[in-house]
Design a protein around this motif. Structure first.
Motif, PDB file in Angstrom:
ATOM      1  N   ALA A  30       0.840  -1.203   0.000  1.00  0.00           N
ATOM      2  CA  ALA A  30       0.000   0.000   0.000  1.00  0.00           C
ATOM      3  C   ALA A  30       0.876   1.255   0.000  1.00  0.00           C
ATOM      4  CB  ALA A  30      -0.930  -0.007   1.211  1.00  0.00           C
ATOM      5  N   GLN A  31       1.937   1.221   0.789  1.00  0.00           N
ATOM      6  CA  GLN A  31       2.855   2.370   0.832  1.00  0.00           C
ATOM      7  C   GLN A  31       3.547   2.550  -0.513  1.00  0.00           C
ATOM      8  OE1 GLN A  31       3.303   4.650   3.379  1.00  0.00           O
ATOM      9  NE2 GLN A  31       4.413   5.739   1.773  1.00  0.00           N
ATOM     10  N   LEU A  32       3.932   1.446  -1.136  1.00  0.00           N
ATOM     11  CA  LEU A  32       4.567   1.508  -2.452  1.00  0.00           C
ATOM     12  C   LEU A  32       3.622   2.122  -3.474  1.00  0.00           C
ATOM     13  CD1 LEU A  32       6.858   0.895  -4.420  1.00  0.00           C
ATOM     14  CD2 LEU A  32       5.946  -1.428  -4.644  1.00  0.00           C
ATOM     15  N   LYS A  33       2.371   1.703  -3.433  1.00  0.00           N
ATOM     16  CA  LYS A  33       1.384   2.250  -4.372  1.00  0.00           C
ATOM     17  C   LYS A  33       1.215   3.757  -4.153  1.00  0.00           C
ATOM     18  CE  LYS A  33      -3.299   1.484  -6.059  1.00  0.00           C
ATOM     19  NZ  LYS A  33      -3.208   0.956  -7.390  1.00  0.00           N
ATOM     20  N   SER A  34       1.191   4.166  -2.899  1.00  0.00           N
ATOM     21  CA  SER A  34       1.075   5.582  -2.566  1.00  0.00           C
ATOM     22  C   SER A  34       2.293   6.356  -3.081  1.00  0.00           C
ATOM     23  CB  SER A  34       0.955   5.752  -1.057  1.00  0.00           C
ATOM     24  OG  SER A  34       0.991   7.104  -0.697  1.00  0.00           O
ATOM     25  N   ASP A  35       3.479   5.791  -2.889  1.00  0.00           N
ATOM     26  CA  ASP A  35       4.707   6.436  -3.362  1.00  0.00           C
ATOM     27  C   ASP A  35       4.731   6.535  -4.893  1.00  0.00           C
ATOM     28  OD1 ASP A  35       5.556   6.695  -0.750  1.00  0.00           O
ATOM     29  OD2 ASP A  35       6.868   4.930  -0.807  1.00  0.00           O
ATOM     30  N   GLU A  36       4.256   5.499  -5.563  1.00  0.00           N
ATOM     31  CA  GLU A  36       4.209   5.520  -7.026  1.00  0.00           C
ATOM     32  C   GLU A  36       3.239   6.593  -7.525  1.00  0.00           C
ATOM     33  OE1 GLU A  36       3.295   1.404  -7.770  1.00  0.00           O
ATOM     34  OE2 GLU A  36       5.410   0.912  -8.124  1.00  0.00           O
ATOM     35  N   THR A  37       2.127   6.756  -6.827  1.00  0.00           N
ATOM     36  CA  THR A  37       1.164   7.796  -7.186  1.00  0.00           C
ATOM     37  C   THR A  37       1.781   9.175  -7.006  1.00  0.00           C
ATOM     38  OG1 THR A  37      -0.653   6.358  -6.491  1.00  0.00           O
ATOM     39  CG2 THR A  37      -1.145   8.702  -6.695  1.00  0.00           C
ATOM     40  N   ALA A  38       2.503   9.364  -5.906  1.00  0.00           N
ATOM     41  CA  ALA A  38       3.168  10.646  -5.655  1.00  0.00           C
ATOM     42  C   ALA A  38       4.235  10.919  -6.713  1.00  0.00           C
ATOM     43  CB  ALA A  38       3.795  10.660  -4.270  1.00  0.00           C
ATOM     44  N   LEU A  39       4.951   9.878  -7.123  1.00  0.00           N
ATOM     45  CA  LEU A  39       5.962  10.030  -8.177  1.00  0.00           C
ATOM     46  C   LEU A  39       5.306  10.451  -9.489  1.00  0.00           C
ATOM     47  CD1 LEU A  39       8.822   9.751  -9.316  1.00  0.00           C
ATOM     48  CD2 LEU A  39       8.371   7.304  -9.629  1.00  0.00           C
ATOM     49  N   SER A  40       4.195   9.819  -9.808  1.00  0.00           N
ATOM     50  CA  SER A  40       3.468  10.161 -11.032  1.00  0.00           C
ATOM     51  C   SER A  40       3.015  11.623 -11.007  1.00  0.00           C
ATOM     52  CB  SER A  40       2.264   9.233 -11.196  1.00  0.00           C
ATOM     53  OG  SER A  40       1.513   9.597 -12.311  1.00  0.00           O
ATOM     54  N   ALA A  41       2.508  12.063  -9.878  1.00  0.00           N
ATOM     55  CA  ALA A  41       2.060  13.451  -9.740  1.00  0.00           C
ATOM     56  C   ALA A  41       3.235  14.414  -9.871  1.00  0.00           C
ATOM     57  CB  ALA A  41       1.362  13.651  -8.400  1.00  0.00           C
ATOM     58  N   SER A 141      12.348  16.926  -6.676  1.00  0.00           N
ATOM     59  CA  SER A 141      11.241  16.176  -6.088  1.00  0.00           C
ATOM     60  C   SER A 141      11.071  14.821  -6.767  1.00  0.00           C
ATOM     61  CB  SER A 141       9.945  16.984  -6.200  1.00  0.00           C
ATOM     62  OG  SER A 141       8.855  16.251  -5.716  1.00  0.00           O
ATOM     63  N   VAL A 142      11.145  14.818  -8.098  1.00  0.00           N
ATOM     64  CA  VAL A 142      11.017  13.554  -8.840  1.00  0.00           C
ATOM     65  C   VAL A 142      12.145  12.608  -8.459  1.00  0.00           C
ATOM     66  CG1 VAL A 142      11.181  12.526 -11.150  1.00  0.00           C
ATOM     67  CG2 VAL A 142       9.675  14.467 -10.758  1.00  0.00           C
ATOM     68  N   LYS A 143      13.352  13.147  -8.335  1.00  0.00           N
ATOM     69  CA  LYS A 143      14.508  12.325  -7.976  1.00  0.00           C
ATOM     70  C   LYS A 143      14.310  11.692  -6.594  1.00  0.00           C
ATOM     71  CE  LYS A 143      18.576  14.018  -8.993  1.00  0.00           C
ATOM     72  NZ  LYS A 143      19.842  14.791  -8.913  1.00  0.00           N
ATOM     73  N   ALA A 144      13.823  12.477  -5.638  1.00  0.00           N
ATOM     74  CA  ALA A 144      13.587  11.968  -4.287  1.00  0.00           C
ATOM     75  C   ALA A 144      12.462  10.928  -4.280  1.00  0.00           C
ATOM     76  CB  ALA A 144      13.245  13.119  -3.343  1.00  0.00           C
ATOM     77  N   GLN A 145      11.387  11.214  -5.001  1.00  0.00           N
ATOM     78  CA  GLN A 145      10.275  10.265  -5.066  1.00  0.00           C
ATOM     79  C   GLN A 145      10.715   8.961  -5.729  1.00  0.00           C
ATOM     80  OE1 GLN A 145       7.222  10.303  -3.892  1.00  0.00           O
ATOM     81  NE2 GLN A 145       7.250  12.359  -3.071  1.00  0.00           N
ATOM     82  N   ASP A 146      11.554   9.074  -6.735  1.00  0.00           N
ATOM     83  CA  ASP A 146      12.054   7.896  -7.439  1.00  0.00           C
ATOM     84  C   ASP A 146      12.860   7.008  -6.480  1.00  0.00           C
ATOM     85  OD1 ASP A 146      12.010   6.478  -9.790  1.00  0.00           O
ATOM     86  OD2 ASP A 146      13.848   7.379 -10.588  1.00  0.00           O
ATOM     87  N   LYS A 147      13.686   7.624  -5.655  1.00  0.00           N
ATOM     88  CA  LYS A 147      14.470   6.866  -4.663  1.00  0.00           C
ATOM     89  C   LYS A 147      13.537   6.181  -3.669  1.00  0.00           C
ATOM     90  CE  LYS A 147      18.802   9.420  -4.723  1.00  0.00           C
ATOM     91  NZ  LYS A 147      19.737  10.244  -3.949  1.00  0.00           N
ATOM     92  N   THR A 148      12.504   6.883  -3.245  1.00  0.00           N
ATOM     93  CA  THR A 148      11.548   6.320  -2.290  1.00  0.00           C
ATOM     94  C   THR A 148      10.830   5.117  -2.895  1.00  0.00           C
ATOM     95  OG1 THR A 148      11.214   8.509  -1.315  1.00  0.00           O
ATOM     96  CG2 THR A 148       9.534   6.851  -0.859  1.00  0.00           C
ATOM     97  N   VAL A 149      10.417   5.233  -4.150  1.00  0.00           N
ATOM     98  CA  VAL A 149       9.724   4.139  -4.828  1.00  0.00           C
ATOM     99  C   VAL A 149      10.664   2.935  -4.976  1.00  0.00           C
ATOM    100  CG1 VAL A 149       8.729   3.410  -7.036  1.00  0.00           C
ATOM    101  CG2 VAL A 149       8.008   5.548  -5.993  1.00  0.00           C
ATOM    102  N   ASP A 150      11.911   3.194  -5.362  1.00  0.00           N
ATOM    103  CA  ASP A 150      12.883   2.096  -5.500  1.00  0.00           C
ATOM    104  C   ASP A 150      13.102   1.379  -4.166  1.00  0.00           C
ATOM    105  OD1 ASP A 150      13.191   2.572  -8.193  1.00  0.00           O
ATOM    106  OD2 ASP A 150      15.074   3.704  -7.976  1.00  0.00           O
ATOM    107  N   ALA A 151      13.216   2.153  -3.089  1.00  0.00           N
ATOM    108  CA  ALA A 151      13.391   1.551  -1.770  1.00  0.00           C
ATOM    109  C   ALA A 151      12.152   0.734  -1.383  1.00  0.00           C
ATOM    110  CB  ALA A 151      13.659   2.630  -0.728  1.00  0.00           C
ATOM    111  N   GLY A 152      10.981   1.254  -1.703  1.00  0.00           N
ATOM    112  CA  GLY A 152       9.737   0.531  -1.399  1.00  0.00           C
ATOM    113  C   GLY A 152       9.636  -0.765  -2.180  1.00  0.00           C
TER     114      GLY A 152
END
Length: 162
Positions: A30-41, A141-152
């Motif tokens: 669920a957290q990964l899905k949320s992070d992916e949505t934030a990355l998309s935005a 922001s995209v770079k940070a979100q991308d790292k978060t998604v990869d970690a998730g």
């Protein structure tokens, strides 16, 4: 007696720590899905800001011009106006004063051009327009979100392997 109490407390606290449920795979997904949505935005915002920058630059809007660029533009306008005044003026003390002012304005223009070039090279914000700053912040922001998604993703994959 004190040692027994300490041991009992240690066992109680240690047991309580293990009694808490660790993050489940479902929560991680669920957290990964949320992070992916934030990355998309964040990517959509970046694309929109890039388009705005391009359009503002093309149309010459002030939002596409940095503080340093604005100063150089104003200095150029000042020099041009002084040249016109000198060309239209009459010889005399005013002409001498105008020529001295023109010389000073040219020096200022040269210094501000040099400052703009140095600030651009150094990546200073004063050499970047508001639109450029927005694009830069979006990229970060995209770079940070991308790292978060990869970690998730790594976390979910590790949990699924267990």
């Amino acid at each position: 007696m004190r040692t027994i109490l300490s041991s009992l407390l240690l066992v109680t606290f240690t047991g309580a720590a293990f009694a808490q449920a660790p993050a489940t795979l479902a929560n991680d997904k669920a957290q990964l899905k949320s992070d992916e949505t934030a990355l998309s935005a964040a990517k959509q915002k970046l694309d929109a800001d890039k388009k705005t920058l391009k359009a503002d630059t093309k149309s010459g809007l002030a939002a596409a011009e940095s503080k340093d660029e604005k100063q150089v533009r104003l200095d150029k306008r000042n020099v041009k106006g002084m040249k016109q005044n000198i060309a239209a003026g009459e010889p005399g003390p005013q002409m001498t004063s105008d020529k001295a002012a023109l010389k000073q304005s040219k020096k200022t223009l040269k210094a501000n051009k040099k400052k703009l070039k140095a600030n651009k090279k150094a990546g200073k914000m004063s050499a970047q327009s508001k639109d450029s700053q927005a694009v830069y912040k979006d990229k970060q922001s995209v770079k940070a979100q991308d790292k978060t998604v990869d970690a998730g993703r790594d976390k979910v994959e590790a949990a699924e392997k267990k």
